[in-house]
Design a protein around this motif. Structure first.
Motif, PDB file in Angstrom:
ATOM      1  N   SER A 180       0.728  -1.162   0.014  1.00 32.43           N
ATOM      2  CA  SER A 180       0.063  -0.024   0.102  1.00 32.43           C
ATOM      3  C   SER A 180       0.915   1.121  -0.010  1.00 32.43           C
ATOM      4  CB  SER A 180      -0.804  -0.051   1.213  1.00 32.43           C
ATOM      5  OG  SER A 180       0.002   0.141   2.414  1.00 32.43           O
ATOM      6  N   PHE A 181       2.193   0.961   0.078  1.00 29.35           N
ATOM      7  CA  PHE A 181       3.068   2.171   0.388  1.00 29.35           C
ATOM      8  C   PHE A 181       2.438   3.288   1.274  1.00 29.35           C
ATOM      9  CE2 PHE A 181       3.305   0.752  -4.123  1.00 29.35           C
ATOM     10  CZ  PHE A 181       4.644   0.470  -4.082  1.00 29.35           C
ATOM     11  N   GLY A 182       1.945   2.751   2.493  1.00 28.44           N
ATOM     12  CA  GLY A 182       1.319   3.637   3.554  1.00 28.44           C
ATOM     13  C   GLY A 182       0.100   4.219   3.300  1.00 28.44           C
ATOM     14  N   ASP A 183      -0.507   3.866   2.297  1.00 30.53           N
ATOM     15  CA  ASP A 183      -1.786   4.864   1.954  1.00 30.53           C
ATOM     16  C   ASP A 183      -2.704   3.490   1.393  1.00 30.53           C
ATOM     17  OD1 ASP A 183      -3.836   6.123   0.779  1.00 30.53           O
ATOM     18  OD2 ASP A 183      -2.575   7.409  -0.320  1.00 30.53           O
ATOM     19  N   PRO A 184      -3.800   3.338   2.299  1.00 30.80           N
ATOM     20  CA  PRO A 184      -4.855   2.423   1.855  1.00 30.80           C
ATOM     21  C   PRO A 184      -5.454   2.859   0.526  1.00 30.80           C
ATOM     22  CG  PRO A 184      -4.886   2.928   4.265  1.00 30.80           C
ATOM     23  CD  PRO A 184      -4.026   3.803   3.609  1.00 30.80           C
ATOM     24  N   ALA A 185      -5.611   4.071   0.086  1.00 32.81           N
ATOM     25  CA  ALA A 185      -6.392   4.118  -1.197  1.00 32.81           C
ATOM     26  C   ALA A 185      -5.545   3.710  -2.211  1.00 32.81           C
ATOM     27  CB  ALA A 185      -6.547   5.690  -0.977  1.00 32.81           C
ATOM     28  N   ILE A 186      -4.177   3.941  -2.090  1.00 32.00           N
ATOM     29  CA  ILE A 186      -3.394   3.144  -3.149  1.00 32.00           C
ATOM     30  C   ILE A 186      -3.692   1.667  -3.381  1.00 32.00           C
ATOM     31  CG2 ILE A 186      -0.996   2.833  -4.151  1.00 32.00           C
ATOM     32  CD1 ILE A 186      -0.224   5.541  -2.767  1.00 32.00           C
ATOM     33  N   ARG A 187      -3.708   1.150  -2.445  1.00 36.15           N
ATOM     34  CA  ARG A 187      -3.967  -0.203  -2.384  1.00 36.15           C
ATOM     35  C   ARG A 187      -5.270  -0.691  -2.955  1.00 36.15           C
ATOM     36  NH1 ARG A 187      -4.688  -4.501   2.603  1.00 36.15           N
ATOM     37  NH2 ARG A 187      -4.702  -6.368   1.429  1.00 36.15           N
ATOM     38  N   ARG A 188      -6.232   0.323  -2.455  1.00 35.87           N
ATOM     39  CA  ARG A 188      -7.666  -0.093  -2.992  1.00 35.87           C
ATOM     40  C   ARG A 188      -7.848   0.142  -4.275  1.00 35.87           C
ATOM     41  NH1 ARG A 188      -9.993   3.272   0.280  1.00 35.87           N
ATOM     42  NH2 ARG A 188      -9.960   5.024  -1.100  1.00 35.87           N
ATOM     43  N   GLY A 189      -7.289   1.227  -5.039  1.00 35.50           N
ATOM     44  CA  GLY A 189      -7.291   1.443  -6.441  1.00 35.50           C
ATOM     45  C   GLY A 189      -6.573   0.327  -7.128  1.00 35.50           C
ATOM     46  N   GLN A 190      -5.354  -0.060  -6.593  1.00 39.38           N
ATOM     47  CA  GLN A 190      -4.847  -1.077  -7.522  1.00 39.38           C
ATOM     48  C   GLN A 190      -5.433  -2.255  -7.363  1.00 39.38           C
ATOM     49  OE1 GLN A 190      -1.520  -0.725  -9.230  1.00 39.38           O
ATOM     50  NE2 GLN A 190      -2.932  -2.627  -9.745  1.00 39.38           N
ATOM     51  N   LEU A 191      -5.953  -2.950  -6.195  1.00 36.84           N
ATOM     52  CA  LEU A 191      -6.894  -4.043  -6.323  1.00 36.84           C
ATOM     53  C   LEU A 191      -8.194  -3.867  -7.494  1.00 36.84           C
ATOM     54  CD1 LEU A 191      -6.837  -4.805  -2.539  1.00 36.84           C
ATOM     55  CD2 LEU A 191      -5.541  -6.119  -4.346  1.00 36.84           C
ATOM     56  N   ILE A 192      -8.845  -2.809  -7.353  1.00 37.38           N
ATOM     57  CA  ILE A 192      -9.702  -2.453  -8.262  1.00 37.38           C
ATOM     58  C   ILE A 192      -9.420  -2.600  -9.664  1.00 37.38           C
ATOM     59  CG2 ILE A 192     -11.553  -1.024  -8.990  1.00 37.38           C
ATOM     60  CD1 ILE A 192     -11.879   0.113  -6.303  1.00 37.38           C
ATOM     61  N   ARG A 193      -8.267  -1.981 -10.046  1.00 33.71           N
ATOM     62  CA  ARG A 193      -7.676  -2.104 -11.333  1.00 33.71           C
ATOM     63  C   ARG A 193      -7.086  -3.621 -11.704  1.00 33.71           C
ATOM     64  NH1 ARG A 193      -6.641  -2.337 -16.169  1.00 33.71           N
ATOM     65  NH2 ARG A 193      -4.487  -1.761 -16.966  1.00 33.71           N
ATOM     66  N   LEU A 194      -6.685  -4.435 -10.977  1.00 33.17           N
ATOM     67  CA  LEU A 194      -6.531  -5.830 -10.997  1.00 33.17           C
ATOM     68  C   LEU A 194      -7.839  -6.577 -11.471  1.00 33.17           C
ATOM     69  CD1 LEU A 194      -4.079  -6.894  -8.524  1.00 33.17           C
ATOM     70  CD2 LEU A 194      -3.597  -6.465 -10.835  1.00 33.17           C
ATOM     71  N   LEU A 195      -9.195  -6.373 -10.897  1.00 34.30           N
ATOM     72  CA  LEU A 195     -10.374  -6.888 -11.067  1.00 34.30           C
ATOM     73  C   LEU A 195     -10.863  -6.399 -12.574  1.00 34.30           C
ATOM     74  CD1 LEU A 195     -12.114  -6.487  -7.569  1.00 34.30           C
ATOM     75  CD2 LEU A 195     -11.331  -8.754  -8.830  1.00 34.30           C
ATOM     76  N   GLU A 196     -10.769  -5.230 -12.725  1.00 38.75           N
ATOM     77  CA  GLU A 196     -10.880  -4.553 -13.819  1.00 38.75           C
ATOM     78  C   GLU A 196     -10.303  -5.206 -15.214  1.00 38.75           C
ATOM     79  OE1 GLU A 196     -12.241  -0.148 -12.557  1.00 38.75           O
ATOM     80  OE2 GLU A 196     -10.390  -0.391 -13.467  1.00 38.75           O
ATOM     81  N   ALA A 197      -8.939  -5.672 -14.985  1.00 35.99           N
ATOM     82  CA  ALA A 197      -7.979  -6.130 -15.879  1.00 35.99           C
ATOM     83  C   ALA A 197      -8.536  -7.262 -16.303  1.00 35.99           C
ATOM     84  CB  ALA A 197      -6.470  -5.849 -15.439  1.00 35.99           C
ATOM     85  N   ALA A 198      -8.809  -8.199 -15.077  1.00 40.15           N
ATOM     86  CA  ALA A 198      -9.185  -9.447 -15.242  1.00 40.15           C
ATOM     87  C   ALA A 198     -10.564  -9.683 -16.201  1.00 40.15           C
ATOM     88  CB  ALA A 198      -9.462 -10.235 -13.939  1.00 40.15           C
ATOM     89  N   GLU A 199     -11.178  -8.653 -16.330  1.00 41.51           N
ATOM     90  CA  GLU A 199     -12.508  -8.706 -17.335  1.00 41.51           C
ATOM     91  C   GLU A 199     -12.131  -8.576 -18.734  1.00 41.51           C
ATOM     92  OE1 GLU A 199     -15.438  -6.116 -16.104  1.00 41.51           O
ATOM     93  OE2 GLU A 199     -15.240  -6.635 -13.896  1.00 41.51           O
ATOM     94  N   LEU A 200     -10.645  -8.093 -19.092  1.00 39.10           N
ATOM     95  CA  LEU A 200     -10.502  -8.049 -20.497  1.00 39.10           C
ATOM     96  C   LEU A 200     -10.167  -9.345 -20.954  1.00 39.10           C
ATOM     97  CD1 LEU A 200      -7.725  -5.126 -19.993  1.00 39.10           C
ATOM     98  CD2 LEU A 200     -10.218  -4.988 -20.889  1.00 39.10           C
ATOM     99  N   PRO A 201     -10.510  -9.545 -22.300  1.00 41.58           N
ATOM    100  CA  PRO A 201     -10.419 -10.917 -22.989  1.00 41.58           C
ATOM    101  C   PRO A 201      -9.014 -11.361 -23.272  1.00 41.58           C
ATOM    102  CG  PRO A 201     -11.075  -9.189 -24.292  1.00 41.58           C
ATOM    103  CD  PRO A 201     -11.108  -8.525 -23.184  1.00 41.58           C
ATOM    104  N   ASN A 202      -8.170 -10.391 -23.300  1.00 43.39           N
ATOM    105  CA  ASN A 202      -6.655 -11.046 -23.544  1.00 43.39           C
ATOM    106  C   ASN A 202      -5.961 -10.909 -22.201  1.00 43.39           C
ATOM    107  OD1 ASN A 202      -7.181  -8.069 -23.511  1.00 43.39           O
ATOM    108  ND2 ASN A 202      -5.187  -7.820 -24.438  1.00 43.39           N
ATOM    109  N   VAL A 203      -6.401 -11.081 -21.181  1.00 41.46           N
ATOM    110  CA  VAL A 203      -5.821 -10.822 -19.780  1.00 41.46           C
ATOM    111  C   VAL A 203      -6.424 -11.922 -18.956  1.00 41.46           C
ATOM    112  CG1 VAL A 203      -5.393  -9.728 -17.627  1.00 41.46           C
ATOM    113  CG2 VAL A 203      -5.553  -8.634 -19.853  1.00 41.46           C
TER     114      VAL A 203
END
Length: 294
Positions: A180-203
């Motif tokens: 999280s680099f000391g900021d929970p918001a950074i971690r939250r945004g990154q986890l959401i980004r991973l879930l969004e990426a998992a929906e891509l047909p080529n990922v």
């Protein structure tokens, strides 16, 4: 034409492939030069990537060799004739050459497979995550240099949505999901980004959990063009990353990646109803970790 002072990875790799063809044919530099109608002194510069080789001369060398793989030869001809220009060209003289080499390899890849034990792969990072990584890391780069590298990393991500987007298969250790680099918001945004990426047909995204098999300690990425023999493995190192293209290296890392895929949680779509936090698959684990941060 003068000799290249600092050949790119693609140019050095082309030279290494030419050398492999020559040696496979049992030809000395002088004999190969005679076959191609050139000076023997020219061969070493070709094989080191310091000067190009025409398609006609390359095909003459192939004709005298034992290489019968026409698909490979055609791809090698294309590699040797490529201009090396792309969106990354505007960063020339502004960033480390290794980053430009990486962008060129990604641009020509059909498949990208990577394993990361500690951090989210660069192609899947949010800008906030990438920026924090540079700010809190051990780099000696100035703030402006860090910002330029983050900008470059964000630009690289466009490859996943381009017209000829490669397939990305990433295995990420669960440890990376807790950064999280000391900021929970950074971690939250990154986890959401991973879930969004998992929906891509080529990922394809897989997580290696803490309670799973012993983690492989070194991150690596394999970039595979249409001809697998011309693939490259990049092994991260604190001093200088290794670029490997030898057949035995490619086979070894392909085998390691296959084993990681076997022991990691299966990949599923990020499309789930809130509250469905099964840890039996990769997206379920990411969602379970995300839930307390919402």
């Amino acid at each position: 034409m003068g000799l290249r002072a600092n050949p790119t990875y693609r140019q050095r790799r082309f030279g290494a492939e030419v050398r492999a063809i020559r040696e496979g044919a049992g030809l000395t530099a002088g004999e190969a030069a005679a076959v191609m109608g050139m000076q023997a002194s020219h061969i070493s510069n070709v094989e080191s990537g310091r000067t190009p080789l025409s398609r006609e001369r390359l095909r003459a060398l192939v004709e005298a060799s034992r290489c019968k793989d026409t698909t490979y030869v055609d791809a090698l001809v294309e590699m040797g004739q490529a201009s090396g220009k792309g969106w990354w060209t505007e960063y020339r003289d502004r960033l480390r050459p290794s980053l430009l080499d990486l962008a060129e390899l990604e641009d020509g890849a059909c498949d990208i497979v990577c394993y990361e034990p500690m951090f989210v792969p660069g192609l899947l990072q949010t800008e906030e995550y990438a920026t924090a990584g540079y700010r809190d890391g051990y780099t000696s780069a100035s703030r402006s240099e860090q910002d330029r590298e983050v900008e470059f990393r964000m630009h690289r991500q466009a490859v996943l949505s381009g017209e000829h987007a490669p397939r990305l298969h990433a295995v990420i250790h669960e440890a990376a999901l807790h950064v999280s680099f000391g900021d929970p918001a950074i971690r939250r945004g990154q986890l959401i980004r991973l879930l969004e990426a998992a929906e891509l047909p080529n990922v394809t995204l897989q997580i290696l959990p803490f309670d799973g098999a012993v983690a492989f300690g070194t991150s690596f990425t394999t970039l595979r063009p249409s001809v697998r023999a011309l693939s490259t493995v990049i092994v991260a190192h604190i001093e200088r990353s290794l670029y490997l293209g030898e057949a035995d290296s490619l086979a070894r890392y392909n085998d390691w990646f296959a084993k990681l895929c076997e022991v990691a949680l299966p990949s599923t779509s990020g499309e789930r109803r809130p509250g469905s936090y099964s840890v039996k698959d990769s997206c379920g684990l990411i969602q379970r970790l995300l839930y307390p941060l919402l």
